[in-house]
Design an enzyme around this catalytic site. Structure first.
Site, PDB file in Angstrom:
ATOM      1  N   ARG A  27       0.823  -1.226   0.000  1.00  0.00           N
ATOM      2  CA  ARG A  27       0.000   0.000   0.000  1.00  0.00           C
ATOM      3  C   ARG A  27       0.853   1.271   0.000  1.00  0.00           C
ATOM      4  O   ARG A  27       0.433   2.300   0.541  1.00  0.00           O
ATOM      5  CB  ARG A  27      -0.955   0.030   1.210  1.00  0.00           C
ATOM      6  N   ARG A  31      -3.205   5.962   1.392  1.00  0.00           N
ATOM      7  CA  ARG A  31      -3.721   7.185   2.016  1.00  0.00           C
ATOM      8  C   ARG A  31      -2.781   7.888   2.986  1.00  0.00           C
ATOM      9  O   ARG A  31      -3.055   8.986   3.419  1.00  0.00           O
ATOM     10  CB  ARG A  31      -5.046   6.869   2.720  1.00  0.00           C
ATOM     11  N   ARG A  40      -7.606  11.636  -4.188  1.00  0.00           N
ATOM     12  CA  ARG A  40      -8.823  10.957  -3.742  1.00  0.00           C
ATOM     13  C   ARG A  40      -9.955  11.934  -3.464  1.00  0.00           C
ATOM     14  O   ARG A  40     -11.120  11.569  -3.512  1.00  0.00           O
ATOM     15  CB  ARG A  40      -8.536  10.095  -2.513  1.00  0.00           C
ATOM     16  N   ASP A  76      -6.738  -3.231  -7.608  1.00  0.00           N
ATOM     17  CA  ASP A  76      -7.265  -3.943  -6.449  1.00  0.00           C
ATOM     18  C   ASP A  76      -7.370  -5.424  -6.789  1.00  0.00           C
ATOM     19  O   ASP A  76      -7.380  -5.793  -7.972  1.00  0.00           O
ATOM     20  CB  ASP A  76      -8.645  -3.402  -6.054  1.00  0.00           C
ATOM     21  N   TYR A 151     -14.644 -12.489  -0.646  1.00  0.00           N
ATOM     22  CA  TYR A 151     -15.476 -11.327  -0.978  1.00  0.00           C
ATOM     23  C   TYR A 151     -16.691 -11.732  -1.808  1.00  0.00           C
ATOM     24  O   TYR A 151     -17.788 -11.192  -1.644  1.00  0.00           O
ATOM     25  CB  TYR A 151     -14.654 -10.269  -1.718  1.00  0.00           C
TER      26      TYR A 151
HETATM   27  O1  CP3 Z   1      -0.156  -2.206  -2.388  1.00  0.00           O
HETATM   28  C1  CP3 Z   1      -0.416  -1.272  -3.155  1.00  0.00           C
HETATM   29  O2  CP3 Z   1      -0.043  -0.092  -2.960  1.00  0.00           O
HETATM   30  C2  CP3 Z   1      -1.155  -1.566  -4.465  1.00  0.00           C
HETATM   31  C3  CP3 Z   1      -2.547  -1.368  -4.454  1.00  0.00           C
HETATM   32  C4  CP3 Z   1      -3.481  -2.346  -3.758  1.00  0.00           C
HETATM   33  C5  CP3 Z   1      -4.791  -1.970  -3.357  1.00  0.00           C
HETATM   34  N1  CP3 Z   1      -5.446  -3.077  -2.942  1.00  0.00           N
HETATM   35  C6  CP3 Z   1      -5.336  -0.618  -3.471  1.00  0.00           C
HETATM   36  C7  CP3 Z   1      -6.435  -0.243  -2.555  1.00  0.00           C
HETATM   37  C8  CP3 Z   1      -3.341  -3.696  -3.477  1.00  0.00           C
HETATM   38  C9  CP3 Z   1      -2.127  -4.602  -3.651  1.00  0.00           C
HETATM   39  C10 CP3 Z   1      -4.596  -4.143  -2.965  1.00  0.00           C
HETATM   40  C11 CP3 Z   1      -4.869  -5.532  -2.618  1.00  0.00           C
HETATM   41  C12 CP3 Z   1      -6.033  -5.833  -1.783  1.00  0.00           C
HETATM   42  N2  CP3 Z   1      -7.294  -5.303  -1.853  1.00  0.00           N
HETATM   43  C13 CP3 Z   1      -6.043  -6.842  -0.804  1.00  0.00           C
HETATM   44  C14 CP3 Z   1      -4.873  -7.711  -0.450  1.00  0.00           C
HETATM   45  C15 CP3 Z   1      -3.927  -6.988   0.414  1.00  0.00           C
HETATM   46  C16 CP3 Z   1      -4.395  -6.781   1.836  1.00  0.00           C
HETATM   47  O3  CP3 Z   1      -4.625  -5.617   2.190  1.00  0.00           O
HETATM   48  O4  CP3 Z   1      -4.497  -7.757   2.563  1.00  0.00           O
HETATM   49  C17 CP3 Z   1      -7.325  -6.873  -0.243  1.00  0.00           C
HETATM   50  C18 CP3 Z   1      -7.783  -7.787   0.864  1.00  0.00           C
HETATM   51  C19 CP3 Z   1      -8.109  -5.909  -0.926  1.00  0.00           C
HETATM   52  C20 CP3 Z   1      -9.527  -5.586  -0.707  1.00  0.00           C
HETATM   53  C21 CP3 Z   1      -9.690  -4.166  -0.318  1.00  0.00           C
HETATM   54  N3  CP3 Z   1      -9.664  -3.109  -1.193  1.00  0.00           N
HETATM   55  C22 CP3 Z   1      -9.922  -3.632   0.972  1.00  0.00           C
HETATM   56  C23 CP3 Z   1     -10.037  -4.465   2.231  1.00  0.00           C
HETATM   57  C24 CP3 Z   1     -10.007  -2.253   0.841  1.00  0.00           C
HETATM   58  C25 CP3 Z   1     -10.353  -1.238   1.905  1.00  0.00           C
HETATM   59  C26 CP3 Z   1      -9.428  -1.240   3.041  1.00  0.00           C
HETATM   60  C27 CP3 Z   1      -8.317  -0.255   2.857  1.00  0.00           C
HETATM   61  O5  CP3 Z   1      -7.147  -0.636   2.935  1.00  0.00           O
HETATM   62  O6  CP3 Z   1      -8.647   0.916   2.680  1.00  0.00           O
HETATM   63  C28 CP3 Z   1      -9.818  -1.929  -0.511  1.00  0.00           C
HETATM   64  C29 CP3 Z   1      -9.786  -0.603  -1.137  1.00  0.00           C
HETATM   65  C30 CP3 Z   1      -8.415  -0.184  -1.522  1.00  0.00           C
HETATM   66  N4  CP3 Z   1      -7.618  -0.922  -2.355  1.00  0.00           N
HETATM   67  C31 CP3 Z   1      -7.732   1.008  -1.163  1.00  0.00           C
HETATM   68  C32 CP3 Z   1      -6.501   0.978  -1.815  1.00  0.00           C
HETATM   69  C33 CP3 Z   1      -5.425   2.044  -1.820  1.00  0.00           C
HETATM   70  C34 CP3 Z   1      -8.280   2.125  -0.298  1.00  0.00           C
HETATM   71  C35 CP3 Z   1      -9.014   2.982  -1.246  1.00  0.00           C
HETATM   72  C36 CP3 Z   1      -9.282   4.383  -0.818  1.00  0.00           C
HETATM   73  O7  CP3 Z   1     -10.311   4.585  -0.168  1.00  0.00           O
HETATM   74  O8  CP3 Z   1      -8.520   5.268  -1.217  1.00  0.00           O
END
Ligand code: CP3
Length: 342
Positions: A27, A31, A40, A76, A151
């Site tokens: 990540r 954020r 965002r 994602d 999911y």
């Molecule tokens: O790592 C990185 O910087 C690359 C981008 C990336 C995102 N999601 C962007 C994202 C990666 C590799 C993921 C993978 C992902 N997504 C996983 C596996 C990794 C982990 O965290 O265990 C999972 C379980 C998801 C599902 C998901 N998508 C969740 C649980 C969330 C919300 C929780 C959170 O971290 O905010 C998302 C949304 C998401 N995916 C965000 C980001 C940057 C947040 C979006 C925002 O509101 O700006």
């Protein structure tokens, strides 16, 4: 050897000696970065992730501040699922429009439409590769079949995924059919990401740990193994990440992959002692430590560097960096890792 093979992360993956350890952060484009929050404020997450141009911009954002050794494409785990006709949104985690809760629901899934297999992610990888310095690696990724199924069945992220666990017990064959489809599709997706410029790929099994070992062996292993085998045959270096599942660590270590990526609950020194002859390791500072500021972050980084053999170690956090992380903590981590010299 080609120049691309000289990237620190590729050397670490092959367990070759490095002048210093490579570092990237899960990540890292998220954020905690003010620049990301600014973007965002103008665009929903889905909008950022589905535009190749914006996704490329976000992927590159952290490099304005930090010299990470790899970029991970901004997308994602849900991004490839439109290829199976699945509709979803984010609030902030994934919300699936029509959860899959029966054998009939699985049966209704269409044949994959490969034109919808996240073309925006493929385009973002190509554009990011062109923009990155030669020495910086580019990573692709996907969700593991089980974590995607979590999911799809539950419909959203819910603590311990009870609907998923009930489905696993009541309809193991339907769940197996779903995971087989996901496994095949994700293998194609990762190979395409590699062809588009990803040096290596990470498979995220974030919700691996909600099952015990025995049902994991029966339900999850076959699909993860087939995904990893297909990708390995195509010559794509594989980083396998599991989260909140120390009881499954040895089972994961027996799967075909080059790098074992663990969260902070796992003793990475002991993991390396057991598997360092055959695998690189990645991790595993507790992301919450960074909330405590530069001083505690530096101490944690130095402890990790002292405890883990440098050859075959990719430094990372044990899970995604948290939104409230001070920028100075990331500076301290980068500094500690970059100051090491062999
Ligand atoms: O790592 C990185 O910087 C690359 C981008 C990336 C995102 N999601 C962007 C994202 C990666 C590799 C993921 C993978 C992902 N997504 C996983 C596996 C990794 C982990 O965290 O265990 C999972 C379980 C998801 C599902 C998901 N998508 C969740 C649980 C969330 C919300 C929780 C959170 O971290 O905010 C998302 C949304 C998401 N995916 C965000 C980001 C940057 C947040 C979006 C925002 O509101 O700006």
């Amino acid at each position: 050897m080609s120049k691309s093979g000289d990237k620190l992360i590729l050397k670490a993956i092959r367990r070759e000696p490095v002048p210093r350890r490579p570092l990237w952060i899960m990540r890292q484009a998220g954020r905690y970065l003010p620049e990301y929050r600014k973007l965002r404020a103008k665009h929903a997450f889905k909008e950022l992730a589905t535009s190749a141009e914006l996704a490329t911009e976000v992927t590159l954002l952290p490099f304005e501040r930090y010299p990470f050794d790899a970029a991970i494409v901004f997308a994602d785990i849900m991004s490839p699922l439109p290829a199976l006709g699945i509709e979803f949104d984010f609030a902030p985690g994934p919300i699936v429009a029509e959860p899959i809760r029966s054998a009939a629901d699985v049966g209704r899934l269409p044949e994959p439409d490969l034109d919808k297999l996240a073309p925006e992610v493929i385009a973002a990888l190509q554009a990011t590769r062109r923009a990155l310095p030669e020495e910086t690696a580019l990573l692709g990724f996907c969700g593991a079949p089980w974590t995607l199924a979590a999911y799809l069945v539950e419909g959203r992220g819910v603590k311990d995924f009870p609907t998923l666990r009930a489905f696993a017990a009541a309809e193991p064959e339907a769940l197996g059919a779903l995971m087989a489809k996901l496994s095949e599709l994700m293998a194609q997706y990762l190979i395409r990401q590699h062809q588009a410029g990803a040096d290596a790929v990470q498979i995220f099994d974030s919700w691996a740990g909600v099952l015990a070992l025995k049902p994991w062996e029966a339900l999850i292993r076959p699909h993860l193994e087939s995904l990893l085998t297909t990708v390995g045959k195509a010559g794509v270096p594989r980083i396998l990440f599991l989260q909140n599942a120390p009881h499954l660590m040895e089972a994961y270590a027996s799967l075909p992959c080059e790098v074992l990526a663990c969260d902070w609950r796992v003793d990475i020194t002991a993991l390396q002692a057991r598997h360092g002859a055959t695998h690189a390791v990645q991790g595993n500072i507790d992301p919450a430590i960074l909330l405590g500021g530069a001083k505690v972050t530096r101490a944690a980084a130095e402890r990790l560097l002292a405890d883990v053999e440098p050859t075959g170690h990719i430094v990372n956090l044990g899970h995604g960096i948290l939104p409230g992380t001070p920028l100075e903590s990331v500076d301290a981590l980068v500094e500690a890792v970059h100051n090491e010299r062999f």
